[in-house]
Design an enzyme around this catalytic site. Structure first.
Site, PDB file in Angstrom:
ATOM      1  CG  HIS A  29      16.274 -77.800   3.861  1.00  0.00           C
ATOM      2  ND1 HIS A  29      15.182 -77.022   3.555  1.00  0.00           N
ATOM      3  CD2 HIS A  29      17.156 -77.632   2.842  1.00  0.00           C
ATOM      4  CE1 HIS A  29      15.391 -76.406   2.400  1.00  0.00           C
ATOM      5  NE2 HIS A  29      16.566 -76.775   1.947  1.00  0.00           N
ATOM      6  CE1 TYR A  61       5.548 -75.023   7.110  1.00  0.00           C
ATOM      7  CE2 TYR A  61       7.909 -75.096   7.561  1.00  0.00           C
ATOM      8  CZ  TYR A  61       6.758 -75.697   7.086  1.00  0.00           C
ATOM      9  OH  TYR A  61       6.813 -76.979   6.588  1.00  0.00           O
TER      10      TYR A  61
HETATM   11  C1  PHB Z   1       6.139 -77.865  -0.366  1.00  0.00           C
HETATM   12  O1  PHB Z   1       7.292 -77.594  -0.682  1.00  0.00           O
HETATM   13  O2  PHB Z   1       5.263 -78.084  -1.223  1.00  0.00           O
HETATM   14  C2  PHB Z   1       5.781 -77.905   1.069  1.00  0.00           C
HETATM   15  C3  PHB Z   1       6.784 -77.799   2.017  1.00  0.00           C
HETATM   16  C4  PHB Z   1       6.457 -77.810   3.360  1.00  0.00           C
HETATM   17  C5  PHB Z   1       5.151 -77.918   3.750  1.00  0.00           C
HETATM   18  C6  PHB Z   1       4.135 -78.046   2.810  1.00  0.00           C
HETATM   19  C7  PHB Z   1       4.458 -78.044   1.454  1.00  0.00           C
HETATM   20  O3  PHB Z   1       4.848 -77.905   5.072  1.00  0.00           O
END
Ligand code: PHB
Ligand code: APR
Length: 389
Positions: free
Chosen positions: A72, A200
């Site tokens: 990514h 996010y």
């Molecule tokens: C996850 O894929 O479990 C994951 C990804 C990013 C984060 C926290 C958990 O910040």
């Protein structure tokens, strides 16, 4: 029983240390309280920094990672109707790799088993003695019998609830803690991800994260109050709230399906100092916990093990004590920076129950500033992909 390095805990930290030391010809014994199946059944993080992927390759565990890991180059942030992509590649010339902790654990377990690394499962360590002497004595139970392992050093890779940290006298150990007033409800489902990168989101109802494990498996999270349990969240309720929080544009691409795992984890920041006491080293979750928002837990475990493996290899190769002396300070410098970053990401993206209008104004401004400033985005990117060792 005698060995050079006794390792308590067979999570990612303990398995990686066992692998790197045995590759260097150092004798180790790994003692894990649970069964291999139990360890593999825990669903946890999924984002690896290049420091972690490089170390896994060094450990001879890069084949499946390189074939199946998803690179990514950036991530999306949706903030109350506004959107932003942080372009890691453009900002700092780096990337992260999506590869689940379960897969990391499986690859390391398989490599250790194939190399004949001595490991005892369902073997909880109950006593640690002699940390300031010449040899450490680890007492553990296995198959109903009490046994003793004598070792030159002991690595406590036994997680937050382990016995290692408790063996450091209270007069020496200092701990720092922040408990956040919410948890993350996580759902795993076999549906394709809604975007090619993570999303996010900060919504008035709270935080959400659209993550993934593969092109056909998603991991989704939403912020929930601490008093709620998984029984409060049917799959239908979860997906509806998840879509609301991700925002209408992202929600259009969200595919839903039955959950194959659902759990709630409280959020906490925790740091223990020092990370070495005599012949005992703390590594990974035994020494520090970060809230998952910055995806730093597994990566910090890997960087501790990088420092620790190099220190022990230097000791056994040329009797050099220098890296052992520096272990705690070297680790903690990086741990505190990741602790700061994880706290900052958490503060930016969650709904805090006690926050007043002033707090909301600051949070909104933090996002606006991030959106308008390449310098601010660079700060996020360089921390997310992992600060240098
Ligand atoms: C996850 O894929 O479990 C994951 C990804 C990013 C984060 C926290 C958990 O910040
Ligand atoms: N004796 C033997 N084993 C023990 C004992 C004990 N007394 N106490 C705990 N353990 C084992 C646990 O059963 C667990 O398997 O130690 C292991 C610790 O593993 P983790 O909790 O996974 O910690 P770590 O290896 O440091 O991995 C850090 O995992 O928890 C996530 O977010 C964290 O991603 C990060 C990574």
């Amino acid at each position: 029983m005698r060995t050079q390095v006794g390792i308590i805990g067979g999570g990612p930290s303990g398995l990686l240390l066992a692998r790197l030391l045995s590759l260097a010809g150092i004798r180790v014994v790994l003692l894990e309280r649970q069964s291999p199946g139990y360890v593999l059944g825990r669903i946890r993080a999924g984002i690896l920094e290049t420091i972690a992927t490089d170390l896994l390759r060094e450990a001879g565990c890069g084949t499946r990672l390189d074939a199946e890991g998803l690179v990514h180059d950036g991530t999306f942030i949706n903030f109350q109707g506004d959107g932003l992509r942080i372009d890691f590649k453009d900002l700092v010339g780096r990337h992260v790799t999506v590869y689940g902790q379960t897969e990391v654990t499986r690859d390391l377990m398989d490599a250790n088993t194939a190399a004949g690394v001595e490991a005892f499962y369902e073997a909880p360590v109950t006593r640690i003695e002699g940390l300031q002497g010449d040899r450490v004595r680890l007492t553990f139970t296995h198959g109903g019998a009490e046994k003793v392992l004598e070792c030159g050093f002991v690595a406590a890779c036994d997680g937050y609830h382990g016995v290692g940290r408790a063996a450091i006298p209270a007069s020496v150990l200092k701990t720092y803690e922040r408990v956040y007033p919410f948890g993350w409800l996580g759902v795993l489902a076999d549906v394709p991800p809604c975007a090619h990168e993570l999303v996010y989101a900060n919504h008035r109802n709270g935080f959400a994260l659209a993550s993934m494990r593969s092109p056909t498996r998603v991991r989704g999270y939403i912020q929930v109050p601490l008093h709620e349990t998984v029984d409060d969240w049917s799959d239908e309720r979860f997906w509806a709230e998840y879509k609301t929080r991700l925002g209408p544009e992202t929600a259009k691409a969200v595919a839903t399906g039955p959950s194959i795992e659902k759990s709630i984890a409280p959020l906490r920041s925790f740091v223990a100092e020092p990370m070495r006491y005599g012949r005992l080293f703390l590594a990974g979750d035994a020494a520090h916990i970060v809230p998952p928002t910055g995806a730093k837990g597994l990566n910090l475990a890997a960087s501790d093990i990088r420092y620790l493996s190099r220190a022990l290899i230097a000791h056994y190769a040329n009797n050099s004590h220098d890296l052992i002396e520096r272990y705690s300070a070297d680790c903690l410098a990086r741990v505190w920076k990741a602790t700061r970053f994880s706290w900052w990401m958490t503060t930016l993206l969650h709904r805090f129950p006690e926050t007043d209008a002033f707090g909301h104004g600051l949070q909104r401004t933090e996002f606006d500033y991030l959106k308008s400033s390449r310098a601010a985005q660079t700060v996020l990117a360089e921390n997310y992909v992992g600060l240098p060792i």
